[in-house]
Design an enzyme around this catalytic site. Sequence first.
Site, PDB file in Angstrom:
ATOM      1  CG  ASP A 153      -1.849  -1.072   1.382  1.00  0.00           C
ATOM      2  OD1 ASP A 153      -2.154  -1.702   0.368  1.00  0.00           O
ATOM      3  OD2 ASP A 153      -2.288  -1.333   2.526  1.00  0.00           O
ATOM      4  CG  ASP A 211     -14.604  -5.569   2.876  1.00  0.00           C
ATOM      5  OD1 ASP A 211     -14.664  -6.287   3.887  1.00  0.00           O
ATOM      6  OD2 ASP A 211     -13.738  -5.706   1.989  1.00  0.00           O
ATOM      7  CG  ASP A 236      -9.632  -6.366  10.296  1.00  0.00           C
ATOM      8  OD1 ASP A 236      -8.883  -5.708  11.053  1.00  0.00           O
ATOM      9  OD2 ASP A 236      -9.237  -6.901   9.239  1.00  0.00           O
ATOM     10  CG  ASP A 271     -10.355  -4.765   6.416  1.00  0.00           C
ATOM     11  OD1 ASP A 271     -10.230  -4.018   5.426  1.00  0.00           O
ATOM     12  OD2 ASP A 271     -10.031  -5.968   6.409  1.00  0.00           O
TER      13      ASP A 271
HETATM   14  C1  GCO Z   1     -10.135  -9.086   3.102  1.00  0.00           C
HETATM   15  C2  GCO Z   1      -9.344  -8.943   4.367  1.00  0.00           C
HETATM   16  C3  GCO Z   1      -8.206  -7.984   4.230  1.00  0.00           C
HETATM   17  C4  GCO Z   1      -7.232  -8.054   5.389  1.00  0.00           C
HETATM   18  C5  GCO Z   1      -6.041  -7.210   5.107  1.00  0.00           C
HETATM   19  C6  GCO Z   1      -5.136  -7.077   6.289  1.00  0.00           C
HETATM   20  O1  GCO Z   1     -11.244  -9.599   3.185  1.00  0.00           O
HETATM   21  O2  GCO Z   1      -9.665  -8.700   2.039  1.00  0.00           O
HETATM   22  O3  GCO Z   1     -10.222  -8.564   5.377  1.00  0.00           O
HETATM   23  O4  GCO Z   1      -8.730  -6.682   4.105  1.00  0.00           O
HETATM   24  O5  GCO Z   1      -7.825  -7.649   6.580  1.00  0.00           O
HETATM   25  O6  GCO Z   1      -5.356  -7.781   4.058  1.00  0.00           O
HETATM   26  O7  GCO Z   1      -4.428  -8.207   6.444  1.00  0.00           O
HETATM   27 MN    MN Z   2      -9.738  -7.777   7.293  1.00  0.00          MN
HETATM   28 MN    MN Z   3     -12.317  -8.855   4.794  1.00  0.00          MN
END
Ligand code: GCO
Ligand code: MN
Ligand code: MN
Length: 390
Positions: free
Chosen positions: A58, A258, A246, A288
């Site tokens: 990132d 998400d 998360d 997240d």
């Molecule tokens: C997803 C995951 C990722 C991880 C991130 C940190 O579903 O893609 O949740 O967002 O949390 O790669 O390791």
């Molecule tokens: Mn995650």
């Molecule tokens: Mn995820």
Amino acid sequence: MPSYEPQASDKFTFGLWTVGNIGRDPFGEPTRAPISPPELLRLLAEVGAWGVNLHDNDLVPIDATPSERDRIVREFKATLAETGLVCPMATTNLFSDPAFKDGAFTSNDARVRAYSLHKTMHAIDLGVELGARVYVFWGGREGAESDAAKDPILSLQRMRDALNFLCQYCLDQGYELRFALEPKPNEPRSDIYLPTVGHMLAFIETLEHPAMVGVNPEVAHEHMAGLNFMHAVAQAWDAGKLFHIDLNDQLFGRYDQDFRFGAAMLRQAFHLVRFLEGVGYAGSRHFDAHAYRSADYGDVRAFARGCMRTYLILREKAQQFAEDQEIQALLAEIHHQDDEFADLDQGYRRETAQRIHRRAFDRHALAARPLPYERLDQLTTELLLGVRDG
Ligand code: GCO
Ligand code: MN
Ligand code: MN
């Protein structure tokens, strides 16, 4: 009216990849132009976040030269100092590059497994340089589409070998880093190994340094498996393994959404916040999640503010729940004290066993005991809907 302004003590963090998500999905091209990591830090500072987390790539492109890497990291650290943001967690991208098409630590190719260790050691060095104390492992491609292709026992052994190796690397370097393993049942692979928090907790006990390793549960991931996220978090907490969390949202039975925290299953979010605040979870509250594909960067700010604001509103609701006399009276009735059996929580004693063994129980009286859960749950609903405010 409280302001619900985030404070540093709330420890709200976002990944660079969350507010930096450009709105690509499997069916469509990006809807937002990428913005640079320093600009993302400024955006996060503007909305009131406490910290930022990142994957190695990132920040530093996968093909950056060492001197480019150093310049990028220098500039990023300067922007951290300028904005006052901290970087409490870091992780490795072991899923985007085609080299990881069959996973990283569980790839069938030993050279890919070695490259994964190489990349993770460098990413750990970067995380430590930025001040991270938690290192997340999300095994996005550690899985399979065909069980003819990969052996699950061998894959678990490879995963264990990699984590043992990397724990030892941190000890060797004198890094004070704890690992948080993040389970997910599927996406992008058909099946990912160690799919839920429960699987992960059992696996951790098979490692060489289990005390260094905990979990990073994610709302969406347990919901994808149709599970109660708060229960998973509670089990992790009970095991002393809730190293990170998360937060996002996800409807059962859908694609990997998400969503903004609290956007889909508000009651679950409430009980989660009530749990975290009740036990005194002191780690990062990491979002997240990402904004809808339809959002522009103004709406991305609204998304980020919304995650934190919903958390703070639910925290206030949890406080209200704890102070609501009618709710508390019902809870007292439900959990009524029974002096005859007060010694049950002291475990097995021969006298207790003999007493209980001999005693006659009136099943009908037990069954007749009222449990006003309907009333309790409706009061909870009304509290959440804001009609119980004094
Ligand atoms: C997803 C995951 C990722 C991880 C991130 C940190 O579903 O893609 O949740 O967002 O949390 O790669 O390791
Ligand atoms: Mn995650
Ligand atoms: Mn995820």
